[in-house]
Motif scaffolding. Structure first.
Motif, short mmCIF file in Angstrom:
data_model
loop_
_atom_site.label_atom_id
_atom_site.label_comp_id
_atom_site.label_asym_id
_atom_site.label_seq_id
_atom_site.Cartn_x
_atom_site.Cartn_y
_atom_site.Cartn_z
N VAL A 172 -22.82 -16.99 -15.75
CA VAL A 172 -22.74 -18.44 -15.98
C VAL A 172 -21.28 -18.86 -15.92
CG1 VAL A 172 -23.22 -20.34 -17.57
CG2 VAL A 172 -24.80 -18.39 -17.42
N GLY A 173 -20.99 -19.90 -15.14
CA GLY A 173 -19.62 -20.37 -15.00
C GLY A 173 -19.46 -21.78 -15.52
N VAL A 209 -15.76 -33.51 -3.78
CA VAL A 209 -16.94 -32.67 -4.00
C VAL A 209 -16.84 -31.38 -3.21
CG1 VAL A 209 -19.44 -32.52 -3.70
CG2 VAL A 209 -18.41 -34.63 -4.60
N ARG A 210 -16.43 -31.49 -1.95
CA ARG A 210 -16.29 -30.30 -1.11
C ARG A 210 -15.30 -29.31 -1.70
NH1 ARG A 210 -13.11 -31.95 3.50
NH2 ARG A 210 -11.43 -31.43 2.02
N ASP A 211 -14.12 -29.81 -2.08
CA ASP A 211 -13.10 -28.92 -2.63
C ASP A 211 -13.55 -28.31 -3.95
OD1 ASP A 211 -11.59 -29.65 -0.47
OD2 ASP A 211 -10.11 -30.81 -1.59
N CYS A 212 -14.26 -29.11 -4.76
CA CYS A 212 -14.74 -28.60 -6.04
C CYS A 212 -15.69 -27.44 -5.85
CB CYS A 212 -15.42 -29.72 -6.83
SG CYS A 212 -16.16 -29.17 -8.38
N ALA A 217 -17.12 -21.64 -6.06
CA ALA A 217 -17.53 -20.39 -5.43
C ALA A 217 -16.47 -19.30 -5.59
CB ALA A 217 -17.82 -20.63 -3.95
N LYS A 218 -15.21 -19.71 -5.71
CA LYS A 218 -14.11 -18.76 -5.92
C LYS A 218 -13.88 -18.45 -7.40
CE LYS A 218 -11.68 -20.61 -1.88
NZ LYS A 218 -10.51 -21.42 -1.44
N GLU A 219 -14.71 -19.03 -8.27
CA GLU A 219 -14.64 -18.85 -9.72
C GLU A 219 -13.36 -19.42 -10.33
OE1 GLU A 219 -15.47 -14.77 -10.67
OE2 GLU A 219 -17.53 -14.91 -9.92
N GLN A 220 -12.80 -20.46 -9.69
CA GLN A 220 -11.69 -21.17 -10.28
C GLN A 220 -12.21 -21.99 -11.46
OE1 GLN A 220 -8.39 -21.13 -9.36
NE2 GLN A 220 -8.88 -19.52 -7.89
N VAL A 221 -11.48 -22.02 -12.55
CA VAL A 221 -11.94 -22.74 -13.74
C VAL A 221 -11.41 -24.17 -13.74
CG1 VAL A 221 -11.90 -22.81 -16.26
CG2 VAL A 221 -12.18 -20.63 -15.06
#
Length: 258
Positions: A172-173, A209-212, A217-221
């Motif tokens: 879960v992220g 939205v695209r960048d988010c 997907a890269k698990e950036q917080v």
């Protein structure tokens, strides 16, 4: 197989609409939460016709405790994605603003984020999969654009980072999206005059939205869309706070916003 479900708050305009369309196109069914029933139903029909999504409409005012509880009850039944997008700012000075309006702002920007995330996480953890995207703001990273709104978004960022640390390895992220100025209805609704804002500071909803989702997907917080805002926020961490306040006062206009 059943389609995963995404709940989005504040989907009837701006970033919320962008997330709703993107998740519908990507194969999700939706639960849409907002006050405006007519706009909710119109969007639901569009997404069903365009993307084949099954859309549940859940009218609610997240400044009202009973409505927040109803939305939390729905989340307790389980969703794969929660986008806490609903939020608002107000114009004027803090010391002259209507106090109830300020409290409502915190109820939507902070209390709803906490309550809905609290309801969404247990079924996500049981399933071993899920994503919570909390829409914060660059205003939560850089001071000077208004006290109450900026403070509410700073809370969202710290809350998201703390949860992300605790949820490591669970599947879960939790993520905090921190956009700058975006071409939406936000400033008009808040009564904030944006005339004179440099054009290079404006972002488009689709790009945000695209960048988010790419960074999720890269698990950036903490996610900051747009190179210009990455530069501003990185620089803000490297220079003294008094200089950051001076900069944001010029760029973002420090007065006239709560």
């Amino acid at each position: 197989m059943s389609r995963p479900v995404a709940m989005i708050t504040g989907p009837t305009s701006g970033i919320g609409t962008g997330f709703a369309r993107r998740y519908a196109i990507d194969g999700h069914d939706l639960v849409l939460v907002a006050r405006d029933v007519e706009r909710l139903e119109r969007l639901a029909a569009e997404l069903h016709d365009e993307a084949g999504a099954t859309v549940e409409v859940l009218p609610a005012d997240l400044a009202v405790a009973a409505d927040r509880a109803r939305v939390a009850d729905r989340l307790s039944a389980g969703v794969r994605i929660l986008v806490n997008n609903a939020g608002f700012g107000t114009s004027g000075e803090f010391w002259t603003a209507d106090y109830q309006s300020l409290q409502s702002q915190l109820d939507v920007n902070v209390t709803a984020v906490m309550q809905l995330t609290h309801a969404a996480l247990p079924p996500m953890l049981e399933a071993g999969a899920g994503t919570v995207i909390n829409v914060a703001s660059v205003a939560g990273l850089l001071p000077g654009r208004g006290s109450t709104y900026s403070a509410s978004k700073a809370w969202v960022i710290a809350f998201s980072e703390g949860l992300a640390n605790g949820l490591g390895g669970t599947g879960v992220g939790v993520h905090a999206l921190c956009p700058g100025f975006v071409r939406t209805e936000f400033h008009e609704r808040a009564g904030i005059d944006m005339a004179g804002t440099p054009s290079f500071l404006w972002l488009d909803v689709a790009d945000v939205v695209r960048d988010c989702l790419a960074d999720v997907a890269k698990e950036q917080v903490v996610i900051v869309p747009g190179l210009q805002y990455k530069v501003l926020t990185t620089g803000g961490r490297m220079v003294p706070r008094n200089l950051v306040r001076a900069m944001t006062k010029v760029v973002g206009r420090g007065r006239g916003r709560t």
